[in-house]
Design a protein around this motif. Structure first.
Motif, PDB file in Angstrom:
ATOM      1  N   ALA A 111      35.579 -78.293 -19.606  1.00 46.04           N
ATOM      2  CA  ALA A 111      35.193 -79.252 -18.612  1.00 46.04           C
ATOM      3  C   ALA A 111      34.996 -80.696 -18.837  1.00 46.04           C
ATOM      4  N   LYS A 112      34.824 -81.005 -20.000  1.00 40.00           N
ATOM      5  CA  LYS A 112      34.883 -82.205 -20.394  1.00 40.00           C
ATOM      6  C   LYS A 112      35.987 -82.856 -20.588  1.00 40.00           C
ATOM      7  N   ARG A 113      36.895 -82.208 -20.814  1.00 36.00           N
ATOM      8  CA  ARG A 113      38.240 -82.738 -21.045  1.00 36.00           C
ATOM      9  C   ARG A 113      39.121 -82.942 -19.686  1.00 36.00           C
ATOM     10  N   GLN A 114      38.915 -81.980 -18.859  1.00 36.13           N
ATOM     11  CA  GLN A 114      39.253 -82.133 -17.501  1.00 36.13           C
ATOM     12  C   GLN A 114      38.774 -83.102 -16.704  1.00 36.13           C
ATOM     13  N   LEU A 115      37.495 -83.273 -16.576  1.00 35.58           N
ATOM     14  CA  LEU A 115      36.823 -84.248 -15.660  1.00 35.58           C
ATOM     15  C   LEU A 115      37.031 -85.728 -16.291  1.00 35.58           C
ATOM     16  N   ARG A 116      37.225 -85.720 -17.682  1.00 38.24           N
ATOM     17  CA  ARG A 116      37.556 -87.050 -17.868  1.00 38.24           C
ATOM     18  C   ARG A 116      39.255 -87.600 -17.549  1.00 38.24           C
ATOM     19  N   LYS A 117      39.732 -86.333 -17.646  1.00 36.17           N
ATOM     20  CA  LYS A 117      41.135 -86.803 -17.007  1.00 36.17           C
ATOM     21  C   LYS A 117      41.206 -87.241 -15.733  1.00 36.17           C
ATOM     22  N   GLY A 118      40.355 -86.514 -15.076  1.00 34.69           N
ATOM     23  CA  GLY A 118      40.415 -86.699 -13.514  1.00 34.69           C
ATOM     24  C   GLY A 118      39.741 -88.041 -13.223  1.00 34.69           C
ATOM     25  N   LEU A 119      38.884 -88.348 -13.932  1.00 32.17           N
ATOM     26  CA  LEU A 119      38.058 -89.683 -13.552  1.00 32.17           C
ATOM     27  C   LEU A 119      39.195 -91.101 -14.122  1.00 32.17           C
ATOM     28  N   LYS A 120      39.958 -90.590 -15.035  1.00 29.48           N
ATOM     29  CA  LYS A 120      40.848 -91.873 -15.521  1.00 29.48           C
ATOM     30  C   LYS A 120      41.933 -92.174 -14.388  1.00 29.48           C
ATOM     31  N   LYS A 121      42.424 -90.890 -13.797  1.00 28.30           N
ATOM     32  CA  LYS A 121      43.618 -90.980 -13.055  1.00 28.30           C
ATOM     33  C   LYS A 121      43.062 -91.515 -11.449  1.00 28.30           C
ATOM     34  N   ILE A 122      41.732 -91.285 -11.087  1.00 30.25           N
ATOM     35  CA  ILE A 122      41.352 -91.455  -9.914  1.00 30.25           C
ATOM     36  C   ILE A 122      41.105 -93.086  -9.778  1.00 30.25           C
ATOM     37  N   GLN A 123      40.904 -93.685 -10.966  1.00 26.31           N
ATOM     38  CA  GLN A 123      40.497 -95.186 -10.948  1.00 26.31           C
ATOM     39  C   GLN A 123      41.528 -95.923  -9.908  1.00 26.31           C
ATOM     40  N   ALA A 124      42.542 -95.850 -10.000  1.00 21.98           N
ATOM     41  CA  ALA A 124      43.646 -96.476  -9.040  1.00 21.98           C
ATOM     42  C   ALA A 124      43.508 -96.325  -7.663  1.00 21.98           C
ATOM     43  N   TYR A 125      42.688 -95.287  -7.280  1.00 20.80           N
ATOM     44  CA  TYR A 125      42.675 -94.866  -5.972  1.00 20.80           C
ATOM     45  C   TYR A 125      41.088 -95.057  -5.413  1.00 20.80           C
ATOM     46  N   LEU A 126      40.506 -96.089  -5.911  1.00 23.04           N
ATOM     47  CA  LEU A 126      39.153 -96.121  -5.520  1.00 23.04           C
ATOM     48  C   LEU A 126      38.953 -97.553  -4.723  1.00 23.04           C
ATOM     49  N   PRO A 127      38.225 -97.468  -3.497  1.00 22.62           N
ATOM     50  CA  PRO A 127      36.943 -96.648  -3.411  1.00 22.62           C
ATOM     51  C   PRO A 127      37.451 -95.695  -2.415  1.00 22.62           C
ATOM     52  N   GLU A 128      38.551 -95.651  -1.672  1.00 20.21           N
ATOM     53  CA  GLU A 128      38.963 -94.680  -0.726  1.00 20.21           C
ATOM     54  C   GLU A 128      40.340 -94.467  -0.649  1.00 20.21           C
ATOM     55  N   TRP A 129      40.802 -93.325  -0.646  1.00 20.99           N
ATOM     56  CA  TRP A 129      42.365 -93.154  -0.541  1.00 20.99           C
ATOM     57  C   TRP A 129      42.858 -91.954   0.191  1.00 20.99           C
TER      58      TRP A 129
END
Length: 135
Positions: free
Chosen positions: A71-89
């Motif tokens: 869970a930690k590994r996958q959630l961290r990966k997702g958080l890293k990748k979503i940063q370029a798409y904030l706050p809405e995409w």
């Protein structure tokens, strides 16, 4: 060599919405399957956006199976990748899912558990893949 057959744009839309609906119903394995099928045909900038949502689904799937490290590994990966798409995409309120995932990840990292999962909120319809793979 494996040939990827393109699908009609309507099918991409259907699968994407199905993935969001499955995520919100806490059917995380099935969500992963639906979004991964869209991801297979994607290119940047769509690719990492879709991957971030897939990582969140897989992370919450692991959490539900008491696999804290997964869970930690996958959630961290997702958080890293979503940063370029904030706050809405693409009609997804990415800032809200980012915040909610961070809150859940902090609980998991502290050794705790939680009961409620976040939801992926949409502000509008998904516009579709910008340039789907066509082979």
């Amino acid at each position: 060599m494996l040939k990827i057959r393109p699908m009609p744009d309507a099918d991409y839309h259907k699968l994407f919405q199905e993935g969001i609906d499955l995520f919100n119903a806490e059917e995380f394995f099935e969500c992963h399957e639906a979004l991964e099928e869209v991801w297979t045909y994607s290119q940047q900038p769509d690719r990492w956006f879709l991957q971030s949502l897939i990582h969140f689904a897989v992370g919450f799937y692991h959490h539900g199976r008491s696999n804290r490290n997964g869970a930690k590994r996958q959630l961290r990966k997702g958080l890293k990748k979503i940063q370029a798409y904030l706050p809405e995409w693409d009609g997804v309120r990415t800032g809200e899912i980012d915040r909610e995932v961070r809150e859940r990840l902090a609980v998991v990292e502290a050794g705790g558990t939680f009961d409620g999962y976040p939801r992926i909120l949409q502000s509008g319809p998904w516009p579709g893949l910008r340039s789907p793979l066509r082979t």
